[in-house]
Design a protein around this motif. Structure first.
Motif, PDB file in Angstrom:
ATOM      1  N   LEU A  44      29.119 114.531 -69.784  1.00 24.56           N
ATOM      2  CA  LEU A  44      28.442 114.603 -71.079  1.00 24.56           C
ATOM      3  C   LEU A  44      28.265 116.055 -71.487  1.00 24.56           C
ATOM      4  N   HIS A  45      28.762 116.402 -72.655  1.00 25.32           N
ATOM      5  CA  HIS A  45      28.714 117.776 -73.150  1.00 25.32           C
ATOM      6  C   HIS A  45      27.378 118.046 -73.842  1.00 25.32           C
ATOM      7  N   THR A  46      26.330 117.764 -73.140  1.00 23.26           N
ATOM      8  CA  THR A  46      24.976 117.986 -73.651  1.00 23.26           C
ATOM      9  C   THR A  46      24.446 119.289 -73.066  1.00 23.26           C
ATOM     10  N   ARG A  47      23.330 119.708 -73.573  1.00 25.24           N
ATOM     11  CA  ARG A  47      22.628 120.867 -72.997  1.00 25.24           C
ATOM     12  C   ARG A  47      21.256 120.401 -72.538  1.00 25.24           C
ATOM     13  N   TYR A 120      17.397 115.631 -74.157  1.00 26.12           N
ATOM     14  CA  TYR A 120      17.047 114.910 -72.930  1.00 26.12           C
ATOM     15  C   TYR A 120      17.757 113.564 -72.910  1.00 26.12           C
ATOM     16  N   LEU A 121      18.102 113.132 -71.715  1.00 21.35           N
ATOM     17  CA  LEU A 121      18.691 111.813 -71.534  1.00 21.35           C
ATOM     18  C   LEU A 121      17.636 110.833 -71.056  1.00 21.35           C
ATOM     19  N   GLY A 122      17.669 109.634 -71.585  1.00 19.81           N
ATOM     20  CA  GLY A 122      16.819 108.553 -71.117  1.00 19.81           C
ATOM     21  C   GLY A 122      17.691 107.411 -70.629  1.00 19.81           C
ATOM     22  N   ASN A 137      13.357 115.016 -77.071  1.00 16.21           N
ATOM     23  CA  ASN A 137      12.309 115.133 -76.057  1.00 16.21           C
ATOM     24  C   ASN A 137      12.369 113.901 -75.144  1.00 16.21           C
ATOM     25  N   PRO A 138      11.746 113.989 -73.964  1.00 14.79           N
ATOM     26  CA  PRO A 138      11.841 112.884 -72.997  1.00 14.79           C
ATOM     27  C   PRO A 138      11.294 111.563 -73.526  1.00 14.79           C
TER      28      PRO A 138
END
Length: 201
Positions: A44-47, A120-122, A137-138
């Protein structure tokens, strides 16, 4: 070789993204992945960067029955009538799936979008159903993931398949050409963004 009705080639680095043809996308907060190499999974190209991994070897896939497209994975093993994994995008920020639950692994940022904002990943799960969501956010990512569990995976899969069912394909004598055509259509679909405000070029 069986002539497939859907893209079915696992290619390391292949794009996995929600298409602007299916709904709103966000250039500044992309939830975009690429296929891993030796196991079924997405970088996943997330930060920060994460990967979703399933304990399924790529070599074990029955690609005659599997769907491997820009936004959908329906993965069959060699000995089962039921998919080991079904996964697709609900929207630009949420993946929903059924089957083996993924492992979330924090990764080093190999490649990312220049303008990507941190998020954020959930992850939410209920039996063999799961959802993974990306948010600012979480709390929002957890809420979005829980909401994803309430949506119909079968309806989403049917909508994603419609794109390929409605393609007007040339009459290919060579099945390999049909596979290449379907893959090209999948890549093009995954690169479509929906209209958005000015981009900072």
């Amino acid at each position: 070789m069986v002539d497939p009705g859907f893209p079915n080639v696992w290619a390391r680095g292949g794009l996995f993204a929600f298409s602007g043809l299916d709904g709103a996308t966000d250039y500044f907060r992309p939830f975009v992945g690429s296929l891993l190499d030796d196991e079924v999974g997405l970088y996943l190209h997330t930060r920060p960067a994460w990967s979703l991994r399933w304990d399924i070897a790529v070599e074990s896939l029955d690609t005659r029955r599997s769907i491997i497209s820009n936004d959908t994975l329906v993965i069959f093993g060699p000995d089962g009538a039921q998919p080991l994994l079904e996964l697709t995008f609900l929207d630009a920020d949420t993946l929903i799936g059924r089957g083996k639950l993924p492992r979330l692994v924090e990764e080093e940022a190999v490649r990312s979008f220049v303008s990507a904002t941190p998020g954020y990943l959930g992850l939410a799960a209920d039996g063999d159903r799961f959802a993974v969501a990306f948010a600012e956010n979480p709390e929002a990512s957890a809420r979005r993931a829980r909401s994803g569990l309430m949506r119909s995976l079968d309806d989403c899969l049917q909508r994603r398949r419609r794109f390929y069912n409605e393609l007007r394909l040339p009459g290919f004598a060579d099945p390999d050409r049909r596979v290449a055509y379907l893959k090209a259509a999948s890549v093009l679909k995954g690169n479509v963004y929906s209209p958005q405000a000015d981009m900072p070029w």
